[in-house]
Design an enzyme around this catalytic site. Sequence first.
Site, PDB file in Angstrom:
ATOM      1  CB  SER A 103      -0.887   0.010   1.250  1.00  0.00           C
ATOM      2  OG  SER A 103      -1.543   1.253   1.406  1.00  0.00           O
ATOM      3  CE1 TYR A 114      -2.941  -1.767   5.782  1.00  0.00           C
ATOM      4  CE2 TYR A 114      -2.425   0.513   5.217  1.00  0.00           C
ATOM      5  CZ  TYR A 114      -2.865  -0.741   4.850  1.00  0.00           C
ATOM      6  OH  TYR A 114      -3.230  -0.980   3.541  1.00  0.00           O
TER       7      TYR A 114
END
Length: 336
Positions: A160, A186
Amino acid sequence: MRTPQAPIPSGFDAFTTAADVLRGVDLRDKTAIVTGGYSGLGRETVRVLLLAGARVIVPTRDVPRAKAALAHIDGADVQPMDLLDPASIDAFAARFLATEQPLHLLVNSAGIMALPELTRDARGFEAQFATNHLGHVQLVAKLWPALCRAQGARVVSVSSLGHRFSPVVFDDLHYQRRPYDPFGAYGQSKTANILFAVALDERGKDHGVRAFSLHPGSIVGTGLDRHVPIAALEAVGMLDADGKPIIAPTKGFKTVEQGAATQVWCATSPQLAGKGGVYCENVDIAPLRVVPPGTTFAIRDASIITGVLDYAVDPEAAAHLWEVSRALLGLGDLEA
């Protein structure tokens, strides 16, 4: 020689869909495994791979739920596996290896994002790092003989743009001494996905196994964003005044069909033959961005919407993460 972290260019763009990537591609002799294959980007990946003729296996913790989600897609083979359970991963891999089939494509699409509270698995590992990174490392290691047997396999890790939120913090991977940050955790896991592709490609290329990582784009409604506050999505321009997703591919805001395109391209494109270890976006190899040490970004900071930060493709960090991950999981060397 390492593949340059720079656009080819591919001729595709942010508007390209997964179906566009596979137009005219024949995968009838290929076997694929897609984690997270019953929802969002994973489900679209499964759908188009099947349409191109591949055999596709979807490992999942919740088999009934996955079968229901894939009921309209003919041919998906749903099997049990939990990325947070080492024994479950081993059992899934053992079943596949027992078939003595080659594994041509492994798309690691499953993931969790921004858990609001610090959550640990049974081993004490922070859950995002354990699910997004360590579970997939173990899966790759256990399936390694089948990947080598393919004599031309690809391992694709869905990372990501969120890797910009944090490098891998090696001296406190599991938030034992620092305050927990949902997006920091994350980001660390997504940086780990990229570093893993760098390390895996270095070790796999002599065995015909190439590895890639990627940013699919920012897609609302896949389930990954279930823990992200609506206000945060509005702040970065992903939702309109009525709370509906904004589709603007040039800004990174994509449909599911567009979002799945880059992982499908990484897994199948002949344009990547002889290449590996790179981070991709918008159906091409992404540009490299060099930032001062210690630079990180908040979710509301849209100053960088493309490219990979240099710390995420650093070969020394990749090699270190490889050894740390092996130690945490009790894995030996990769053996064909």
